[in-house]
Design an enzyme around this catalytic site. Structure first.
Site, short mmCIF file in Angstrom:
data_model
loop_
_atom_site.label_atom_id
_atom_site.label_comp_id
_atom_site.label_asym_id
_atom_site.label_seq_id
_atom_site.Cartn_x
_atom_site.Cartn_y
_atom_site.Cartn_z
N THR A 1 0.81 -1.23 0.00
CA THR A 1 0.00 0.00 0.00
C THR A 1 0.84 1.27 0.00
O THR A 1 0.30 2.36 -0.22
CB THR A 1 -0.91 0.03 1.23
OG1 THR A 1 -0.10 0.05 2.42
CG2 THR A 1 -1.84 -1.17 1.26
N CYS B 1 2.57 2.91 9.31
CA CYS B 1 1.65 2.93 10.44
C CYS B 1 2.42 2.81 11.75
O CYS B 1 3.58 2.42 11.78
CB CYS B 1 0.67 1.75 10.37
SG CYS B 1 -0.30 1.64 8.86
N CYS C 1 -1.88 0.18 14.96
CA CYS C 1 -2.87 0.57 13.95
C CYS C 1 -4.07 -0.38 13.99
O CYS C 1 -3.90 -1.61 14.02
CB CYS C 1 -2.24 0.55 12.57
SG CYS C 1 -3.36 1.15 11.26
N ARG D 1 3.75 7.00 2.79
CA ARG D 1 2.96 8.11 3.33
C ARG D 1 2.25 7.66 4.61
O ARG D 1 2.02 6.47 4.82
CB ARG D 1 1.94 8.62 2.30
CG ARG D 1 0.88 7.64 1.90
CD ARG D 1 -0.04 8.22 0.84
NE ARG D 1 -1.16 7.35 0.51
CZ ARG D 1 -1.12 6.36 -0.36
NH1 ARG D 1 0.01 6.12 -1.01
NH2 ARG D 1 -2.20 5.61 -0.58
N CYS E 1 -0.40 6.74 7.46
CA CYS E 1 -1.72 6.13 7.53
C CYS E 1 -2.74 7.15 8.04
O CYS E 1 -2.48 7.91 8.98
CB CYS E 1 -1.68 4.93 8.48
SG CYS E 1 -3.27 4.15 8.79
N CYS F 1 -4.38 5.47 11.81
CA CYS F 1 -3.65 5.47 13.09
C CYS F 1 -2.80 6.72 13.30
O CYS F 1 -2.29 6.94 14.40
CB CYS F 1 -2.77 4.23 13.21
SG CYS F 1 -1.34 4.19 12.10
N ASP G 1 19.70 12.52 49.88
CA ASP G 1 18.44 13.20 50.13
C ASP G 1 17.80 12.65 51.40
O ASP G 1 17.68 11.42 51.58
CB ASP G 1 17.51 12.98 48.94
CG ASP G 1 16.18 13.68 49.10
OD1 ASP G 1 16.11 14.87 48.76
OD2 ASP G 1 15.23 13.03 49.58
#
Length: 489
Positions: free
Chosen positions: A30, A34, A38, A63, A65, A68, A439
């Site tokens: 695709t 993601c 996702c 690119r 998603c 998500c 401390d």
């Protein structure tokens, strides 16, 4: 982690949100990348490749998603637990240094050549500083597009882009949508046409225990600079281009953040500093699992998991406040700081609350009359030496700091003992392994739990807590009300 293919596949198939930000899944079929959690059906393992950063995915032609939104993942915990070149560079890029000073400015702050920085970032992250900064600009642009009604031209420059064309091309390439399409698809929310006013969500990895985080910030708040109002921690911010006011409100699944900025170009750095203040990029599961191995700490972790280290938005400010807090009560330290703020801080307008000033810059404090300081002469010397070194640049405390080197520089200053140096390392520099064996609150908690209470013996006992001793400090402090009174030097 992205090189461990089998582990990454298991994380994607189980939709494990703990790994969001650790790595990104790019799908070959695709051309989309993601976050591991996702919600879509996971792709076949043979169609997955893994990258360590969103920038590396974008460099490889993938690119983001639209389901998500991997660009909104929490930051990688890697940059919190390391102080090497790559980690320091990533913290500076998150602060917007590349946008303001370029790659040469980034390299100069790190003390390396631009070529060395480029080579190491490419080797580990698959992207150089320009690509990493570009990915961050794209994320900032999307945030502004979806949460404001600003004109696109004004928004592009506020996000750090040099031209409208570059802004349009980058948004289309990264999100496969034009800026106007992104705005149309955004959930309907009350936008604002008032420049500088933004409401957004800061994601984090669960669990998160807000009690110690916001409780500590509220208990030590300097009047005029910080306040707790209507369930929110609010404070003023000194930023590269201007000033700001932030209100941070804990919710079960995010931190609600309302930012008012005098210059929207400061948005990226303001978000980065708020995330650092609340330690939101930590990996609480890994930290708590390590501390649970100690049978003494295990019940404390199980009772209230997910404690974070309350940090700061301004390292120099915190160093000054640490000196003001030497050997006095919290109330006295706040009083000293408030006097300095009133006398030397820059006034701000706060229509929504009671904030009045920015905390004074080191340059302003270095110019004050030492005799006007209501403190013992030795601490006065400590204070004036510190602010002078900060003002002239001899001592630089920032996200780019080398932790051991900065600690050594602090210990070389008059009046700086291990407690002061280590609390600055823990809360200002972000060292997750900083420890406070001297401390008084820690020693009292150690005695009550049956741990060694002398500094040397407690340090030896704490070796198994490394590299998360700063988080162990939070759990030990939680065993008592620990008003942070009468802290050592």
């Amino acid at each position: 982690m992205h090189t461990d293919t089998e582990r990454c596949v298991r994380a994607v198939q189980s939709k494990d949100a703990r790994f969001d930000g650790w790595f990104f899944t790019a799908v070959l079929t695709t051309r989309i990348y993601c976050r591991p959690s996702c919600p879509v059906v996971p792709p076949k393992p043979e169609n997955m490749v893994f990258h360590p950063s969103a920038a590396a995915c974008q460099q490889a032609g993938f690119r983001a998603c639209k389901r998500c939104r991997p660009d909104t993942s929490p930051g990688s915990p890697e940059w919190n637990q390391r102080a090497d070149l790559v980690a320091r560079a990533m913290r500076l890029i998150a602060e917007g240094v590349v946008d303001r000073e370029g790659v040469p400015g980034l390299a100069g702050r790190l003390g390396y050549s631009a070529r060395q920085v480029e080579r190491q970032l490419l080797a580990e992250l698959g992207a150089g500083p320009l690509a990493l900064a570009r990915a961050q600009r794209a994320q900032t642009a999307r945030l502004l597009i979806e949460t404001t009604t600003l004109p696109m031209a004004q928004l592009a420059f506020a996000a750090g882009f040099a031209s409208i064309r570059t802004f349009n091309d980058t948004v289309r390439e990264v999100f496969a949508l034009s800026p106007s399409e992104l705005r149309t698809r955004a959930p309907r929310r009350q936008g604002t046409s008032t420049p500088g006013a933004l409401s957004l969500r800061l994601p984090f990895r669960t669990p998160l225990n807000p009690d110690n985080l916001f409780g500590h910030l509220a208990a030590t708040a300097v009047p005029g600079v910080e306040e707790w109002r209507d369930g929110s921690y609010r404070r003023t911010l000194r930023l590269p281009y201007g000033r700001g006011i932030v209100a941070l409100t804990p919710t079960p699944d995010h931190i609600a953040c309302r930012l008012t900025l005098s210059d929207l170009r400061d948005l990226t750095v303001a978000i980065s500093r708020c995330r650092r203040l609340l330690d939101l990029d930590a990996d609480p599961v890994a930290i708590d699992d390590q501390l649970r191995r100690d049978p003494v700490l295990a019940p404390l972790v199980d009772k209230a998991p997910g404690r974070r280290v309350p940090r700061t938005v301004d390292e120099a400010e915190f160093a000054v406040r640490a000196v003001l807090g030497q050997q006095v009560s919290t109330a006295a330290a706040r009083t000293h700081a408030a006097r300095l703020v009133t006398a030397h801080g820059e006034p701000v307008d706060d229509p929504e609350g009671g904030l009045t000033h920015l905390f004074p810059a080191p340059e302003a404090l270095a110019a004050l009359d030492p005799e006007s300081l209501a403190m013992p002469r030795t601490r006065r010397t400590t204070f004036t030496t510190l602010v002078r070194r900060l003002a002239d640049g001899e001592l630089r405390l920032g996200v780019e700091s080398d932790w051991p080197q900065s600690r050594a520089q602090l210990l070389a200053l008059p009046g700086f003992g291990p407690w002061t140096a280590d609390v600055i390392a823990m809360r200002a520099l972000g060292d997750p392994d900083a420890f406070l064996p001297t401390d008084l609150g820690i020693r009292r908690a150690a005695r009550e739990l049956g741990l060694p209470s002398t500094p040397a013996a407690l340090t030896a006992r704490a070796a198994s807590w490394r590299p998360w001793r700063a988080y162990a400090v939070q759990y030990l402090w939680a065993t008592d009300s620990h008003p942070i009174n009468f802290l050592p030097v």
